[in-house]
Design an enzyme around this catalytic site. Structure first.
Site, PDB file in Angstrom:
ATOM      1  N   ASP A  70       0.839  -1.200   0.000  1.00  0.00           N
ATOM      2  CA  ASP A  70       0.000   0.000   0.000  1.00  0.00           C
ATOM      3  C   ASP A  70       0.880   1.259   0.000  1.00  0.00           C
ATOM      4  O   ASP A  70       2.056   1.193   0.376  1.00  0.00           O
ATOM      5  CB  ASP A  70      -0.872  -0.042   1.263  1.00  0.00           C
ATOM      6  CG  ASP A  70      -1.761   1.162   1.413  1.00  0.00           C
ATOM      7  OD1 ASP A  70      -2.247   1.683   0.390  1.00  0.00           O
ATOM      8  OD2 ASP A  70      -1.979   1.587   2.571  1.00  0.00           O
TER       9      ASP A  70
ATOM     10  N   ASP B  71      -0.342   5.011   1.105  1.00  0.00           N
ATOM     11  CA  ASP B  71      -0.580   5.960   2.195  1.00  0.00           C
ATOM     12  C   ASP B  71      -0.443   5.286   3.550  1.00  0.00           C
ATOM     13  O   ASP B  71      -1.079   4.271   3.819  1.00  0.00           O
ATOM     14  CB  ASP B  71      -1.970   6.591   2.051  1.00  0.00           C
ATOM     15  CG  ASP B  71      -2.076   7.342   0.742  1.00  0.00           C
ATOM     16  OD1 ASP B  71      -1.150   8.102   0.437  1.00  0.00           O
ATOM     17  OD2 ASP B  71      -3.067   7.141   0.014  1.00  0.00           O
TER      18      ASP B  71
END
Lengths: 174, 174
Positions: free
Chosen positions: B7, B9
């Protein structure tokens, strides 16, 4: 519920028509789909025009307001009642396309939520039962069943199953 | 070669720091990471400021030039020798983020090719052996092993394995 991943360009969005239109605008010659059978655009234009064709794909607006491939909306809507649908497009190659592709999906396929749109590069990352795509190279490493959607450039390729239009997708999967 | 999906963020890009900075700019109060343990930003600000926090995420520039999470570059570079690495971010929720996220990846993770960046929504579409993410909801439907990356909002969640930083990722996977 089985899952179908569907490519955008040349499967639901008519990218060829856009190139044909722009090429005619710039060089006053309309390339026919007949000329393009088994070839790429690069093969049918003058060598000195090839750079321009490549440039089109990286031009802001190229992916905007493309025509919808016939019957794709109706058939995908019907498919969405039986399957989980994801739109999986190799947008990463063309950063100018991101917002246009996103807006295009909202306008023409409002029944597909943003959670089910994927911009990627290598489609082996896609986890689905079927992948409908006009580029058979995306089936390499894909763990589901690739379904080749006919486009002028792939007519001489051997792949089973092949579908020539969205009515044939309906016959195969509905 | 096994594949790791990572991922963006709060795992490689410091989105929290951006919100803290912008909130301080607008309301002259600096929220500390201690206040945020087990909470979302919405919980620690005045009710009348909540709309503004939500607005940040949809503001052009929010995702631009974010700080890099410590050690992520070095560890992912080492991981890339043993694993196939994909960056998989739920960018579809924030269309203003597309280009900034793409440029950020080019600037900070130049060893990850564009073919291995994925903008998606529902991460169950990702086909990988591991998914390193700060949101455990993305592990639902994911067929590989979810690895929870600690972020203030998830400290009270129970998930195994959990990693608190990139050194712990290195210890787990290298």
């Amino acid at each position: 519920m089985k899952r179908i991943a569907i490519d955008m360009d040349e499967v639901i969005a008519d990218a060829y028509l856009r190139i044909i239109d722009w090429y005619e605008r710039d060089f006053s010659r309309r390339i026919s789909l007949e000329e393009l059978q088994g070839k790429s655009f690069i093969d049918v234009v003058l060598p000195e025009h090839r750079g321009k064709i490549r440039e089109y794909l990286h031009t802001d607006g190229f992916f905007k307001d493309m025509a919808v491939i016939p019957d794709s909306q109706e058939v995908i809507f019907e498919l969405s009642k039986k399957y989980e649908i994801f739109i999986t497009t190799a947008a990463m190659e063309f950063p100018t396309s991101f917002v246009h592709k996103y807006e295009w999906m909202k306008a023409h396929f409002p029944f597909i939520p943003w959670t089910h749109i994927v911009f990627c590069g290598d489609k082996s990352i896609i986890h689905a039962d079927y992948l409908i795509d006009d580029r058979s190279r995306h089936f390499k490493g894909f763990t589901g069943q690739g379904i080749l959607f006919t486009s002028p450039h792939n007519v001489h390729e051997t792949w089973t199953p092949r579908v020539n239009n969205w009515q044939e997708v309906a016959a195969l999967l509905l």
